[in-house]
Design a protein around this motif. Structure first.
Motif, PDB file in Angstrom:
ATOM      1  N   ALA A  24       0.846  -1.185   0.000  1.00 16.57           N
ATOM      2  CA  ALA A  24       0.000   0.000   0.000  1.00 16.57           C
ATOM      3  C   ALA A  24       0.884   1.238   0.000  1.00 16.57           C
ATOM      4  CB  ALA A  24      -0.903  -0.018   1.222  1.00 16.57           C
ATOM      5  N   GLY A  25       0.528   2.195  -0.837  1.00 16.49           N
ATOM      6  CA  GLY A  25       1.284   3.429  -0.882  1.00 16.49           C
ATOM      7  C   GLY A  25       2.011   3.609  -2.194  1.00 16.49           C
ATOM      8  N   LEU A  26       1.266   4.029  -3.230  1.00 19.13           N
ATOM      9  CA  LEU A  26       1.867   4.365  -4.518  1.00 19.13           C
ATOM     10  C   LEU A  26       2.118   5.862  -4.571  1.00 19.13           C
ATOM     11  CD1 LEU A  26      -0.264   2.149  -6.931  1.00 19.13           C
ATOM     12  CD2 LEU A  26       1.938   1.623  -5.897  1.00 19.13           C
ATOM     13  N   HIS A  27       2.962   6.271  -5.494  1.00 19.69           N
ATOM     14  CA  HIS A  27       3.349   7.677  -5.577  1.00 19.69           C
ATOM     15  C   HIS A  27       3.218   8.170  -7.021  1.00 19.69           C
ATOM     16  CE1 HIS A  27       4.814   7.317  -1.476  1.00 19.69           C
ATOM     17  NE2 HIS A  27       5.429   6.209  -1.850  1.00 19.69           N
ATOM     18  N   PRO A  28       1.985   8.483  -7.435  1.00 17.93           N
ATOM     19  CA  PRO A  28       1.769   8.936  -8.810  1.00 17.93           C
ATOM     20  C   PRO A  28       2.474  10.257  -9.096  1.00 17.93           C
ATOM     21  CG  PRO A  28      -0.298   8.280  -7.764  1.00 17.93           C
ATOM     22  CD  PRO A  28       0.730   8.363  -6.675  1.00 17.93           C
ATOM     23  N   VAL A  29       2.908  10.401 -10.345  1.00 14.67           N
ATOM     24  CA  VAL A  29       3.539  11.634 -10.798  1.00 14.67           C
ATOM     25  C   VAL A  29       2.854  12.092 -12.079  1.00 14.67           C
ATOM     26  CG1 VAL A  29       5.766  11.083  -9.775  1.00 14.67           C
ATOM     27  CG2 VAL A  29       5.293  10.396 -12.123  1.00 14.67           C
ATOM     28  N   VAL A  30       2.979  13.371 -12.361  1.00 12.15           N
ATOM     29  CA  VAL A  30       2.375  13.947 -13.566  1.00 12.15           C
ATOM     30  C   VAL A  30       3.260  13.643 -14.770  1.00 12.15           C
ATOM     31  CG1 VAL A  30       1.683  16.081 -14.731  1.00 12.15           C
ATOM     32  CG2 VAL A  30       1.240  15.788 -12.280  1.00 12.15           C
ATOM     33  N   VAL A  31       2.646  13.055 -15.814  1.00 14.53           N
ATOM     34  CA  VAL A  31       3.340  12.873 -17.089  1.00 14.53           C
ATOM     35  C   VAL A  31       3.198  14.137 -17.926  1.00 14.53           C
ATOM     36  CG1 VAL A  31       3.455  11.522 -19.223  1.00 14.53           C
ATOM     37  CG2 VAL A  31       2.905  10.401 -17.053  1.00 14.53           C
ATOM     38  N   ARG A  32       1.955  14.604 -18.061  1.00 15.84           N
ATOM     39  CA  ARG A  32       1.677  15.837 -18.785  1.00 15.84           C
ATOM     40  C   ARG A  32       0.439  16.506 -18.210  1.00 15.84           C
ATOM     41  NH1 ARG A  32       4.549  17.135 -23.152  1.00 15.84           N
ATOM     42  NH2 ARG A  32       3.143  18.876 -23.463  1.00 15.84           N
ATOM     43  N   PRO A  33       0.506  17.811 -17.934  1.00  9.04           N
ATOM     44  CA  PRO A  33      -0.706  18.552 -17.578  1.00  9.04           C
ATOM     45  C   PRO A  33      -1.430  18.977 -18.855  1.00  9.04           C
ATOM     46  CG  PRO A  33       1.197  20.000 -17.450  1.00  9.04           C
ATOM     47  CD  PRO A  33       1.723  18.637 -17.836  1.00  9.04           C
ATOM     48  N   TYR A  34      -2.735  19.183 -18.742  1.00  7.86           N
ATOM     49  CA  TYR A  34      -3.526  19.637 -19.890  1.00  7.86           C
ATOM     50  C   TYR A  34      -4.427  20.785 -19.464  1.00  7.86           C
ATOM     51  CZ  TYR A  34      -1.957  15.606 -22.572  1.00  7.86           C
ATOM     52  OH  TYR A  34      -1.171  14.693 -23.249  1.00  7.86           O
ATOM     53  N   ALA A  35      -4.827  21.584 -20.452  1.00  2.12           N
ATOM     54  CA  ALA A  35      -5.711  22.716 -20.177  1.00  2.12           C
ATOM     55  C   ALA A  35      -7.171  22.292 -20.182  1.00  2.12           C
ATOM     56  CB  ALA A  35      -5.484  23.817 -21.217  1.00  2.12           C
ATOM     57  N   ASP A  36      -7.467  21.121 -20.772  1.00  4.07           N
ATOM     58  CA  ASP A  36      -8.834  20.615 -20.831  1.00  4.07           C
ATOM     59  C   ASP A  36      -8.958  19.384 -19.945  1.00  4.07           C
ATOM     60  OD1 ASP A  36     -11.503  20.584 -21.793  1.00  4.07           O
ATOM     61  OD2 ASP A  36     -10.990  18.952 -23.158  1.00  4.07           O
ATOM     62  N   LEU A  37     -10.183  19.080 -19.542  1.00  2.00           N
ATOM     63  CA  LEU A  37     -10.419  17.896 -18.723  1.00  2.00           C
ATOM     64  C   LEU A  37      -9.967  16.644 -19.470  1.00  2.00           C
ATOM     65  CD1 LEU A  37     -14.018  18.706 -17.391  1.00  2.00           C
ATOM     66  CD2 LEU A  37     -11.822  19.276 -16.351  1.00  2.00           C
ATOM     67  N   LYS A  56     -12.897  18.941 -25.607  1.00  2.00           N
ATOM     68  CA  LYS A  56     -12.370  19.333 -26.913  1.00  2.00           C
ATOM     69  C   LYS A  56     -12.532  18.232 -27.954  1.00  2.00           C
ATOM     70  CE  LYS A  56      -8.806  22.711 -25.675  1.00  2.00           C
ATOM     71  NZ  LYS A  56      -7.348  23.032 -25.791  1.00  2.00           N
ATOM     72  N   GLY A  57     -12.695  16.987 -27.500  1.00  2.00           N
ATOM     73  CA  GLY A  57     -12.802  15.871 -28.430  1.00  2.00           C
ATOM     74  C   GLY A  57     -11.478  15.489 -29.055  1.00  2.00           C
ATOM     75  N   GLU A  58     -10.384  15.914 -28.461  1.00  2.00           N
ATOM     76  CA  GLU A  58      -9.061  15.593 -28.995  1.00  2.00           C
ATOM     77  C   GLU A  58      -8.512  14.313 -28.386  1.00  2.00           C
ATOM     78  OE1 GLU A  58      -7.436  20.174 -29.795  1.00  2.00           O
ATOM     79  OE2 GLU A  58      -6.312  18.796 -28.506  1.00  2.00           O
ATOM     80  N   ILE A  59      -7.829  13.535 -29.206  1.00  2.00           N
ATOM     81  CA  ILE A  59      -7.065  12.384 -28.724  1.00  2.00           C
ATOM     82  C   ILE A  59      -5.599  12.733 -28.888  1.00  2.00           C
ATOM     83  CG2 ILE A  59      -6.571   9.939 -29.012  1.00  2.00           C
ATOM     84  CD1 ILE A  59      -9.428   9.733 -30.231  1.00  2.00           C
ATOM     85  N   ARG A  60      -4.892  12.773 -27.774  1.00  2.00           N
ATOM     86  CA  ARG A  60      -3.491  13.171 -27.770  1.00  2.00           C
ATOM     87  C   ARG A  60      -2.603  11.928 -27.708  1.00  2.00           C
ATOM     88  NH1 ARG A  60      -3.384  18.348 -29.290  1.00  2.00           N
ATOM     89  NH2 ARG A  60      -1.178  18.237 -28.680  1.00  2.00           N
ATOM     90  N   LYS A  61      -1.490  12.000 -28.381  1.00  4.12           N
ATOM     91  CA  LYS A  61      -0.531  10.901 -28.460  1.00  4.12           C
ATOM     92  C   LYS A  61       0.704  11.289 -27.658  1.00  4.12           C
ATOM     93  CE  LYS A  61       2.131   8.432 -32.030  1.00  4.12           C
ATOM     94  NZ  LYS A  61       2.340   8.316 -33.505  1.00  4.12           N
ATOM     95  N   VAL A  62       1.104  10.423 -26.727  1.00  2.65           N
ATOM     96  CA  VAL A  62       2.257  10.694 -25.869  1.00  2.65           C
ATOM     97  C   VAL A  62       3.275   9.569 -26.078  1.00  2.65           C
ATOM     98  CG1 VAL A  62       3.058  11.117 -23.523  1.00  2.65           C
ATOM     99  CG2 VAL A  62       0.751  11.817 -24.188  1.00  2.65           C
ATOM    100  N   ASP A  63       4.470   9.953 -26.535  1.00  5.93           N
ATOM    101  CA  ASP A  63       5.479   8.925 -26.810  1.00  5.93           C
ATOM    102  C   ASP A  63       6.329   8.648 -25.566  1.00  5.93           C
ATOM    103  OD1 ASP A  63       7.473  10.897 -26.622  1.00  5.93           O
ATOM    104  OD2 ASP A  63       7.674  11.125 -28.792  1.00  5.93           O
ATOM    105  N   ALA A  64       7.334   7.793 -25.728  1.00  3.91           N
ATOM    106  CA  ALA A  64       8.147   7.355 -24.594  1.00  3.91           C
ATOM    107  C   ALA A  64       8.921   8.490 -23.935  1.00  3.91           C
ATOM    108  CB  ALA A  64       9.104   6.258 -25.047  1.00  3.91           C
ATOM    109  N   THR A  65       9.157   9.573 -24.668  1.00  2.22           N
ATOM    110  CA  THR A  65       9.882  10.714 -24.109  1.00  2.22           C
ATOM    111  C   THR A  65       8.960  11.678 -23.382  1.00  2.22           C
ATOM    112  OG1 THR A  65       9.662  12.148 -26.060  1.00  2.22           O
ATOM    113  CG2 THR A  65      11.476  10.537 -26.057  1.00  2.22           C
ATOM    114  N   GLY A  66       7.645  11.450 -23.499  1.00  2.00           N
ATOM    115  CA  GLY A  66       6.674  12.370 -22.920  1.00  2.00           C
ATOM    116  C   GLY A  66       6.215  13.437 -23.883  1.00  2.00           C
ATOM    117  N   ALA A  67       6.740  13.413 -25.111  1.00  2.00           N
ATOM    118  CA  ALA A  67       6.318  14.395 -26.119  1.00  2.00           C
ATOM    119  C   ALA A  67       4.866  14.154 -26.510  1.00  2.00           C
ATOM    120  CB  ALA A  67       7.215  14.314 -27.347  1.00  2.00           C
ATOM    121  N   ASP A  68       4.125  15.237 -26.660  1.00  2.00           N
ATOM    122  CA  ASP A  68       2.689  15.176 -26.910  1.00  2.00           C
ATOM    123  C   ASP A  68       2.366  15.717 -28.294  1.00  2.00           C
ATOM    124  OD1 ASP A  68      -0.334  15.497 -25.696  1.00  2.00           O
ATOM    125  OD2 ASP A  68       0.229  17.242 -26.878  1.00  2.00           O
ATOM    126  N   SER A  69       1.462  15.025 -29.014  1.00  2.00           N
ATOM    127  CA  SER A  69       1.010  15.514 -30.319  1.00  2.00           C
ATOM    128  C   SER A  69      -0.446  15.125 -30.512  1.00  2.00           C
ATOM    129  CB  SER A  69       1.874  14.932 -31.444  1.00  2.00           C
ATOM    130  OG  SER A  69       1.803  13.522 -31.453  1.00  2.00           O
TER     131      SER A  69
END
Length: 297
Positions: A24-37, A56-69
């Protein structure tokens, strides 16, 4: 004097033996913040993470480096984008609740971003989806308390039950996951996980309550690890919980921001913080055990 170290060693050894598979006791971290829910999350076989932006109806793609498109933007209208899933080819399936007959339903998006309506759904609250052993998609509807089966571009009711129905807040059947001959469904308003057997010829068996616990109020996505333990976030409790094999429910992380959908990539568990308190984001945490391999259609 020599007895003390031996005693301490024995205590430590017994502690290790008695420790559950997932501490018990995980420690989540932020991968990417977003401006939309943020809502739906899925991980493709190649490790690419996809996250949906609800309004927004957007599907975002996040690669292994954390880059978002941007993968695709669906015709959201005044509606919302909910659950995501990926097949073995990396094609994304998305639930669009547009409220319009021409666009409301399951969308299919290829890895290069070509998006088409795959199957229309009745207007309601299609919330989550998972592949079954027959290669079909199984889609929960939180308003109607049903699971649809989607195959050949058509949707039909697979099961409807009071155990899947919404309560006062209007959110019934939510996250869905397959394990050992059955689908397990989070029912948000009823604070329970319901098991629906996959019967002879693919017919739905009789739904039963797998576990009911106050900590599961607001239960959203569901994902199994390889030992059959079920990870369940609560968007009302702002917690990430685990249902042990014996049915005990424990809080693994708290003080989150309306956690919702989740998906494993090995021992990395990704989930969406919807952002009801102002911090929508894609999150991740490490688990002791890897996730159970998914059916991919």
């Amino acid at each position: 004097m020599k007895r003390i170290p031996l005693l301490l060693f024995a205590i430590a050894l017994l502690t290790l033996i008695a420790t559950p598979a997932q501490a018990a006791g995980l420690h989540p971290v932020v991968v990417r913040p977003y401006a939309d829910l943020t809502e739906g999350v899925t991980v493709a076989p190649d490790g690419t993470v996809y996250v949906g932006l609800l309004s927004k109806g957007e599907i975002r793609k996040v690669d292994a480096t954390g880059a978002d498109s941007l993968l695709a933007a669906l015709p959201i209208g005044e509606g919302r984008l909910n659950g995501l899933a990926t097949d073995r080819r990396g094609t994304v399936y998305a639930l669009l609740n547009s409220g319009q007959a021409a666009t409301n339903g399951v969308w299919r998006i290829t890895p290069d971003g070509d998006a088409k309506l795959h199957a229309a759904l009745p207007v309601g609250f299609a919330n989550a989806l998972a592949f079954g052993p027959d290669g079909a998609l199984y889609v929960t509807d939180s308003t109607h308390g049903v699971i649809y089966r989607v195959a050949g571009g058509k949707a039909s009711v697979w099961v409807k039950s009071p155990l899947l129905a919404p309560g006062a807040d209007g959110v019934g059947a939510n996250g869905v996951a397959w394990r050992s001959g059955a689908f397990y469904v989070a029912v948000s308003d009823q604070a329970q996980i319901v098991r629906v057997p996959y019967g002879k010829g693919g017919a739905a068996g009789v739904p039963t309550v797998h576990v009911k616990d106050a900590k599961l109020a607001g239960a959203d996505g569901v994902a199994f690890d390889v030992r059959g333990q079920l990870y369940v976030p609560s968007f009302t409790g702002n917690t990430l919980n685990i249902v042990r094999a014996d049915g005990d429910v424990e809080v693994l992380a708290d003080k989150l921001d309306s956690p919702a959908s989740l998906a494993f990539d090995g021992r990395t568990l990704y989930f969406a913080d919807i952002g009801g308190n102002g911090a929508p984001s894609l999150m991740k945490t490490k688990t002791t055990l890897p996730g159970r391999p998914l059916l991919r259609g």
